[in-house]
Write a protein that holds these residues in place. Structure first.
Motif, PDB file in Angstrom:
ATOM      1  N   GLU A 188       0.878  -1.172   0.000  1.00 47.74           N
ATOM      2  CA  GLU A 188       0.000   0.000   0.000  1.00 47.74           C
ATOM      3  C   GLU A 188       0.909   1.215   0.000  1.00 47.74           C
ATOM      4  O   GLU A 188       1.873   1.260   0.766  1.00 47.74           O
ATOM      5  CB  GLU A 188      -0.915   0.024   1.228  1.00 47.74           C
ATOM      6  N   ASN A 189       0.650   2.149  -0.890  1.00 50.32           N
ATOM      7  CA  ASN A 189       1.477   3.353  -0.948  1.00 50.32           C
ATOM      8  C   ASN A 189       0.674   4.585  -0.584  1.00 50.32           C
ATOM      9  O   ASN A 189      -0.558   4.546  -0.529  1.00 50.32           O
ATOM     10  CB  ASN A 189       2.104   3.509  -2.335  1.00 50.32           C
ATOM     11  N   LYS A 190       1.401   5.662  -0.331  1.00 49.55           N
ATOM     12  CA  LYS A 190       0.748   6.935  -0.027  1.00 49.55           C
ATOM     13  C   LYS A 190       1.271   7.992  -0.989  1.00 49.55           C
ATOM     14  O   LYS A 190       2.486   8.096  -1.194  1.00 49.55           O
ATOM     15  CB  LYS A 190       1.061   7.364   1.416  1.00 49.55           C
ATOM     16  N   ILE A 191       0.335   8.716  -1.570  1.00 47.55           N
ATOM     17  CA  ILE A 191       0.697   9.885  -2.368  1.00 47.55           C
ATOM     18  C   ILE A 191       0.062  11.064  -1.647  1.00 47.55           C
ATOM     19  O   ILE A 191      -1.163  11.167  -1.572  1.00 47.55           O
ATOM     20  CB  ILE A 191       0.180   9.760  -3.812  1.00 47.55           C
ATOM     21  N   VAL A 192       0.898  11.894  -1.053  1.00 51.25           N
ATOM     22  CA  VAL A 192       0.404  12.999  -0.222  1.00 51.25           C
ATOM     23  C   VAL A 192       0.440  14.279  -1.049  1.00 51.25           C
ATOM     24  O   VAL A 192       1.492  14.650  -1.588  1.00 51.25           O
ATOM     25  CB  VAL A 192       1.263  13.166   1.057  1.00 51.25           C
ATOM     26  N   LEU A 193      -0.705  14.907  -1.178  1.00 52.06           N
ATOM     27  CA  LEU A 193      -0.811  16.140  -1.965  1.00 52.06           C
ATOM     28  C   LEU A 193      -1.036  17.316  -1.019  1.00 52.06           C
ATOM     29  O   LEU A 193      -1.960  17.298  -0.206  1.00 52.06           O
ATOM     30  CB  LEU A 193      -1.984  16.046  -2.946  1.00 52.06           C
ATOM     31  N   LEU A 194      -0.178  18.319  -1.115  1.00 55.56           N
ATOM     32  CA  LEU A 194      -0.313  19.524  -0.288  1.00 55.56           C
ATOM     33  C   LEU A 194      -0.911  20.649  -1.141  1.00 55.56           C
ATOM     34  O   LEU A 194      -0.464  20.883  -2.263  1.00 55.56           O
ATOM     35  CB  LEU A 194       1.062  19.954   0.249  1.00 55.56           C
ATOM     36  N   PHE A 195      -1.916  21.322  -0.606  1.00 59.54           N
ATOM     37  CA  PHE A 195      -2.607  22.373  -1.354  1.00 59.54           C
ATOM     38  C   PHE A 195      -2.458  23.720  -0.647  1.00 59.54           C
ATOM     39  O   PHE A 195      -2.200  23.780   0.554  1.00 59.54           O
ATOM     40  CB  PHE A 195      -4.094  22.023  -1.501  1.00 59.54           C
ATOM     41  N   GLU A 196      -2.627  24.761  -1.445  1.00 57.06           N
ATOM     42  CA  GLU A 196      -2.582  26.127  -0.924  1.00 57.06           C
ATOM     43  C   GLU A 196      -3.664  26.313   0.141  1.00 57.06           C
ATOM     44  O   GLU A 196      -3.422  26.866   1.205  1.00 57.06           O
ATOM     45  CB  GLU A 196      -2.852  27.093  -2.080  1.00 57.06           C
ATOM     46  N   LYS A 197      -4.864  25.835  -0.173  1.00 57.50           N
ATOM     47  CA  LYS A 197      -5.954  25.982   0.803  1.00 57.50           C
ATOM     48  C   LYS A 197      -6.936  24.817   0.637  1.00 57.50           C
ATOM     49  O   LYS A 197      -6.925  24.102  -0.368  1.00 57.50           O
ATOM     50  CB  LYS A 197      -6.667  27.322   0.623  1.00 57.50           C
ATOM     51  N   VAL A 198      -7.784  24.667   1.635  1.00 53.58           N
ATOM     52  CA  VAL A 198      -8.756  23.568   1.634  1.00 53.58           C
ATOM     53  C   VAL A 198      -9.936  23.917   0.726  1.00 53.58           C
ATOM     54  O   VAL A 198     -10.522  24.994   0.855  1.00 53.58           O
ATOM     55  CB  VAL A 198      -9.269  23.320   3.078  1.00 53.58           C
TER      56      VAL A 198
END
Length: 479
Positions: free
Chosen positions: A296-306
């Motif tokens: 199982e892998n994780k791809i973590v996406l960070l965004f400017e805002k929710v």
């Protein structure tokens, strides 16, 4: 216990028994800590340039993100890690109580969507969940009738033949596939490889599942304090003699000690990149070969805002479990605007063939299916547990036709070699507390064996780990 020249004279010093621990994941650090505290000379050899193994808290976003294990499964005092987490005052965020059909989540805080970006009605998701539980109960009857084993997928197809009333159509069928996708995520494997005889043999501790808000690194760092850990020391050979072990690392350096505790991941044992001399007995090799290792892998996406709803997880439903997807909302638990896409099984293998940028794009395309107006991520992190040569998989599971006893067989010592890790835990496979408890067990077995040989075993000494733990409540929240 240092390199060859010093080691021979150290072996003669009866007063201080020595142990080499191979691997600095939770099992290795737990074993090393316990043996060090029992006055053994301990060296930990670690192939990576960091400790923790499949626990890996990354800080590149400016806040902790676990790319490996991130839950405490069983928030209760029976959990062997609970006293430590309580003492450190680390907060947990509960994502499920007991008996959730989704294991590590309740259906209390979720949003599922179809490919057109329409949200699936909550009543339909709950109703389908009840059908899924009925299907799993029926698979229990199937396995009682058939003497041989089969996959969960095969058992479900038999259930559908017998109970056409449990078959679902249209959107409900897609939601059912999403439940199956989450089950595959729990085992990090596809439903056509998971054993129907053994899939529910692990012991699920009470108290539900707690997400480690600050990551697991503070826990392993606390256990590792003051230990002699050699990073960048990849073990290639383990030689056992009647009176000790010799461990060779990649650059040819040799370490010797009275015993060794082997805590490398199952995937690494399966790859035979560590040579054992003499060979491990056949029963041990069979256990290594026959246990399943999932991805199982994780791809973590960070965004400017929710820009997504304030729920714990988001999902896309599809015709097949392979087409479904799942996002953990880190904002709900930690306050940071990040989503974690978690592909498992064949899907995780496919994603590992891509570059990090392509993998992040795959995750973002899935997100666009449910939120067509999503803005692109500003940063991303991608795990590669299947292709990382230090892990070669995420965690173990029961494959079709193989016995659940294999976990115990993998744990049983061979002469002065002791084994630990999540894949040696018959009760808690695939979990951090499983790895931790087998590390303590291996340390105790090793201590008894070595001191027995030295003729120093005091039978009235308390068993390690049985000191009364300082009791501290675990901090848990659910917003």
């Amino acid at each position: 216990m240092e390199s060859e020249d010093k080691s021979d004279c150290q072996m003669q010093r009866v007063s201080s028994p020595s142990v080499i621990v191979i691997g600095s994941g939770f099992a290795g650090i737990a074993a090393a800590r316990a043996l060090h505290d029992a006055m053994f000379q301990v060296i930990v050899l670690e192939s990576r340039n960091r400790i923790g193994g499949r626990v890996h808290t990354d800080y590149s976003f400016g806040f902790p993100v676990d790319l490996g294990a991130s839950w405490l499964h069983g928030v209760c005092k029976e959990n062997p890690l609970a006293p430590l987490i309580g003492r450190l005052g680390l907060p947990l965020y509960r994502t499920s109580g007991d008996n959730s059909v989704l294991y590590d989540h309740d259906l209390e805080s979720y949003a599922l969507y179809d490919f057109e970006g329409n949200q699936v009605p909550q009543e339909l998701v709950s109703k389908t969940g009840k059908t899924f539980e009925s299907i799993l109960r029926e698979t229990d009857l199937v396995r009682q009738e058939f003497s041989g084993d089969m996959s969960i997928q095969h058992a479900i197809s038999i259930v559908f033949e017998r109970r056409p009333d449990l078959r679902l159509e249209g959107l409900a069928h897609k939601v059912l596939q999403w439940y199956l996708c989450r089950m595959e995520g729990w085992f990090a494997a596809d439903a056509d490889t998971i054993s129907v005889k053994c899939w529910d043999q692990e012991v699920l501790l009470p108290g539900g599942h707690g997400f480690m808000v600050r990551g697991y690194l503070p826990v392993i760092n606390t256990l590792a304090k003051g230990l002699d850990i050699r990073l960048g020391h990849r073990v290639t050979k383990v030689v056992r003699h009647y009176n000790g072990v010799k461990v060779v690392v990649e650059d040819g350096r040799t370490f010797t000690a009275d015993a060794a505790v082997v805590t490398v991941p199952l995937g690494v044992l399966k790859s035979y990149c560590i040579e054992f001399e003499p060979r491990l007995p056949q029963w041990k090799e069979e256990a290594i070969n026959d246990l399943g290792i999932g991805i199982e892998n994780k791809i973590v996406l960070l965004f400017e805002k929710v820009f997504w709803p304030n729920v714990e997880f988001l999902g896309v439903v599809a015709e097949t479990s392979h087409g479904c997807s799942y996002f953990l909302n880190l904002h709900k638990a930690t306050g940071h605007s990040a989503l974690v896409y978690m592909p498992a099984g064949q899907l995780a293998r496919d994603v590992e063939k891509l570059s990090d940028e392509e993998a992040a794009n795959v995750a973002f395309r899935q997100l666009l299916k449910l939120l067509p107006n999503a803005s692109p991520p500003i940063q991303y992190l991608v795990s590669h547990w299947g292709t990382d040569k230090n892990s070669l998989g995420s965690y173990s599971y029961d494959t079709v036709g193989k016995s659940h006893d294999l976990y115990e067989r993998l744990r049983i010592p061979v002469d002065n070699l002791f084994f630990a890790g999540e894949a040696t835990s018959i009760d808690y496979p695939g979990s951090v507390h499983g790895a931790y408890s087998t590390g303590l067990m291996a340390a105790e077995d090793c201590r008894m064996r070595v001191l027995e040989r030295y003729g120093e075993l005091d039978l009235f000494q308390p068993v390690m780990g049985e000191e009364v733990p300082v009791s501290a409540p675990i901090l848990i929240s659910r917003m």
